[in-house]
Write an enzyme that holds these catalytic residues in place. Structure first.
Site, PDB file in Angstrom:
ATOM      1  CB  SER A   1     -44.602  16.674  33.095  1.00 15.91           C
ATOM      2  OG  SER A   1     -44.822  15.416  34.045  1.00 15.91           O
TER       3      SER A   1
ATOM      4  CE1 TYR B   1     -38.985  15.062  32.770  1.00 18.31           C
ATOM      5  CE2 TYR B   1     -40.721  14.922  34.361  1.00 18.31           C
ATOM      6  CZ  TYR B   1     -40.368  15.046  33.231  1.00 18.31           C
ATOM      7  OH  TYR B   1     -41.112  14.543  32.170  1.00 18.31           O
TER       8      TYR B   1
HETATM    9  N1  LIG Z   1     -42.785   9.746  28.971  1.00 23.44           N
HETATM   10  C1  LIG Z   1     -43.231  10.269  30.106  1.00 23.44           C
HETATM   11  O1  LIG Z   1     -43.891   9.505  31.059  1.00 23.44           O
HETATM   12  C2  LIG Z   1     -43.765  11.591  30.281  1.00 23.44           C
HETATM   13  C3  LIG Z   1     -44.624  12.038  31.159  1.00 23.44           C
HETATM   14  C4  LIG Z   1     -45.065  13.404  31.222  1.00 23.44           C
HETATM   15  C5  LIG Z   1     -44.594  14.381  30.268  1.00 23.44           C
HETATM   16  N2  LIG Z   1     -43.661  13.753  29.205  1.00 23.44           N
HETATM   17  C6  LIG Z   1     -42.742  14.915  28.492  1.00 23.44           C
HETATM   18  O2  LIG Z   1     -43.251  14.492  27.287  1.00 23.44           O
HETATM   19  C7  LIG Z   1     -42.065  14.858  26.405  1.00 23.44           C
HETATM   20  C8  LIG Z   1     -41.853  13.738  25.554  1.00 23.44           C
HETATM   21  O3  LIG Z   1     -41.147  12.685  26.030  1.00 23.44           O
HETATM   22  P1  LIG Z   1     -41.032  11.324  25.626  1.00 23.44           P
HETATM   23  O4  LIG Z   1     -41.910  10.387  26.549  1.00 23.44           O
HETATM   24  O5  LIG Z   1     -41.639  10.876  23.945  1.00 23.44           O
HETATM   25  O6  LIG Z   1     -39.557  11.058  25.531  1.00 23.44           O
HETATM   26  P2  LIG Z   1     -38.471  10.280  24.693  1.00 23.44           P
HETATM   27  O7  LIG Z   1     -37.111  10.392  25.436  1.00 23.44           O
HETATM   28  O8  LIG Z   1     -38.960   9.236  24.048  1.00 23.44           O
HETATM   29  O9  LIG Z   1     -38.124  11.355  23.564  1.00 23.44           O
HETATM   30  C9  LIG Z   1     -37.687  12.774  23.888  1.00 23.44           C
HETATM   31  C10 LIG Z   1     -36.892  12.968  22.490  1.00 23.44           C
HETATM   32  O10 LIG Z   1     -36.127  14.510  22.618  1.00 23.44           O
HETATM   33  C11 LIG Z   1     -34.957  14.264  22.262  1.00 23.44           C
HETATM   34  N3  LIG Z   1     -34.136  15.266  22.909  1.00 23.44           N
HETATM   35  C12 LIG Z   1     -33.475  15.101  24.073  1.00 23.44           C
HETATM   36  N4  LIG Z   1     -32.528  16.088  24.255  1.00 23.44           N
HETATM   37  C13 LIG Z   1     -32.478  16.822  23.127  1.00 23.44           C
HETATM   38  C14 LIG Z   1     -31.686  18.028  22.681  1.00 23.44           C
HETATM   39  N5  LIG Z   1     -31.000  18.700  23.642  1.00 23.44           N
HETATM   40  N6  LIG Z   1     -32.071  18.680  21.607  1.00 23.44           N
HETATM   41  C15 LIG Z   1     -32.998  17.986  20.758  1.00 23.44           C
HETATM   42  N7  LIG Z   1     -33.860  16.958  20.981  1.00 23.44           N
HETATM   43  C16 LIG Z   1     -33.362  16.146  22.257  1.00 23.44           C
HETATM   44  C17 LIG Z   1     -34.588  12.853  22.335  1.00 23.44           C
HETATM   45  O11 LIG Z   1     -33.344  12.511  21.582  1.00 23.44           O
HETATM   46  C18 LIG Z   1     -35.849  12.027  22.214  1.00 23.44           C
HETATM   47  O12 LIG Z   1     -35.730  11.893  21.009  1.00 23.44           O
HETATM   48  C19 LIG Z   1     -40.835  15.421  27.170  1.00 23.44           C
HETATM   49  O13 LIG Z   1     -41.080  16.827  27.197  1.00 23.44           O
HETATM   50  C20 LIG Z   1     -41.332  14.582  28.339  1.00 23.44           C
HETATM   51  O14 LIG Z   1     -40.915  15.325  29.554  1.00 23.44           O
HETATM   52  C21 LIG Z   1     -43.141  12.305  29.412  1.00 23.44           C
END
Ligand SMILES: NC(=O)c1ccc[n+]([C@@H]2O[C@H](COP(=O)([O-])OP(=O)(O)OC[C@H]3O[C@@H](n4cnc5c(N)ncnc54)[C@H](O)[C@@H]3O)[C@@H](O)[C@H]2O)c1
Ligand SMILES: *[C@@H]1O[C@H](CO)[C@@H](O)[C@H](O)[C@H]1NC(C)=O
Length: 343
Positions: free
Chosen positions: A184, A197
């Site tokens: 991120s 985070y």
């Molecule tokens: N959404 C944002 O604004 C953003 C910004 C920068 C980076 N990211 C990163 O992108 C990645 C994807 O995020 P997203 O926005 O799709 O989030 P999301 O919450 O929609 O999806 C994350 C998924 O990970 C799964 N998960 C959580 N804990 C778990 C575990 N212990 N074992 C297996 N699966 C697990 C959840 O069930 C979910 O389906 C993450 O690493 C997040 O930190 C997100």
């Protein structure tokens, strides 16, 4: 005695001159490469490669599954959310692709290793690993329960070790593979309410860089790594109504498209918006007051999900209570112990 093992002065001079010459050559090469439009660049084929996407039961993981399947990859999704897994597999199959899902909690080392063995037996060897699953707590540090801090690190950082240890041996054996770390922007700059985070994402950034250097030092040229650093993304499960000023939140479909491009071009960094790649380093140079002003203004409130808003009311926040107690002198500030744990 140690001096005997030290390179001679002449050797050091030769090394330094050699380094400078190679550095210039690499810079020229990079400039030429940057000038070539992407459509002319060699995109690698991922047809029939087996891709593992952690957190593939939702958000970005699902979008990546659909795009990579369209390019002919066989998709394996891991998640703790079983209905999310079903939806992803269904959606991939609906567009004519192949996908397999496994319920796996990546914070559980044994679960990761066992599920990895099952995948190898039932689907085949993973050659592209996308460490995408992530979680966020979104509270001021002293309001964050211990178990959420632990979870944040377990999912966002430590799990990368287990999944990589499970799948890297085969990639090294074949000198063919790709490990993608979805970190991120928060892996490069700190933000209020994201102390756990941000630090977990800083760890993920370090994981990618150290692993890449290690693979290169070992001469394993066929195993690539890519670091993905997006700004806030709208409409995934993660940050609901994050407030961002000046920089628009990203669309998840755009982020997924950009990550796929990064994978196909074997890019080392995928920053979104890309301009941030050229601004991070300025924080080491400008006075901290400027950096802080910038960070506090660009993201006034990074707390996710409006439904939890009641739990985040400033009046109930521990830091505010401690401060209020000090100002009023009504109570001993220590009556609210900083070490009190929320569970
Ligand atoms: N959404 C944002 O604004 C953003 C910004 C920068 C980076 N990211 C990163 O992108 C990645 C994807 O995020 P997203 O926005 O799709 O989030 P999301 O919450 O929609 O999806 C994350 C998924 O990970 C799964 N998960 C959580 N804990 C778990 C575990 N212990 N074992 C297996 N699966 C697990 C959840 O069930 C979910 O389906 C993450 O690493 C997040 O930190 C997100
Ligand atoms: C699990 O996934 C489903 C389908 O995408 C989603 O509606 C639900 O909110 C998710 N559950 C959790 C706990 O994230």
């Amino acid at each position: 005695m140690a001096a005997q093992n030290q390179p001679s002065a002449l050797r050091s001079i030769i090394d330094i001159v050699g380094f400078l010459l190679l550095a210039v050559a690499h810079i020229i090469y990079a400039i030429i490469k940057a000038a070539i439009p992407n459509s002319y660049k060699q995109h690698k084929s991922i047809k029939n490669e087996i891709v593992l996407i952690t957190g593939g039961g939702g958000g970005l993981g699902k979008l990546l599954s659909l795009r990579l399947a369209k390019l002919g990859a066989i998709i394996v999704v891991w998640d703790v959310n079983e209905s999310g897994l079903k939806e992803t597999v269904h959606a991939v199959e609906e567009q004519g692709g192949r996908a397999y899902s496994y319920k796996c909690d990546i914070t559980n080392r044994e679960d990761v290793y066992k599920t990895a063995e099952r995948v190898a037996r039932e689907v085949g060897e993973i050659t592209i690993l996308i460490n995408n699953a992530g979680v966020v707590s979104g509270y001021l540090l002293l309001d964050t329960p211990d178990h959420l801090i632990q979870r944040t690190f377990d999912v966002n950082a430590i799990s990368h070790f287990w999944t990589t240890k499970a799948f890297l041996p085969y990639m090294i054996q074949k000198n063919h593979g790709h490990i993608i770390t979805v970190a991120s922007m928060a892996g490069h700059t700190g933000t209020k309410k994201l102390v756990d985070y941000c630090s977990s994402k800083f760890a993920a950034v370090g994981f990618d860089e150290a692993l890449r250097v290690e693979l290169e030092a070992l001469g394993i040229s066929g195993v690539k790594t890519t670091l993905v650093c997006p700004y806030f993304i709208e409409s995934t499960g993660m940050f609901g109504d994050v407030q961002s000023r000046f920089v628009g939140v990203l669309k998840s479909v755009d982020v997924a498209d950009r990550i796929v491009k990064g994978i196909l071009l074997e890019e080392i960094y995928v920053f979104m918006p890309s301009i941030f790649r050229y601004t991070f380093w300025t924080k080491w140079i400008f006075p901290w007051a400027i950096v802080s002003m910038y960070l506090r203004n660009i993201v006034p409130d990074a707390a996710p999900r409006p439904t939890q808003a009641t739990q985040r009311k400033v009046s109930t926040c521990k830091v505010e209570r401690i401060k209020a107690n000090i100002l009023n002198s009504a109570n001993d500030a220590h009556s609210i112990s900083v070490n009190e744990r929320k569970l």
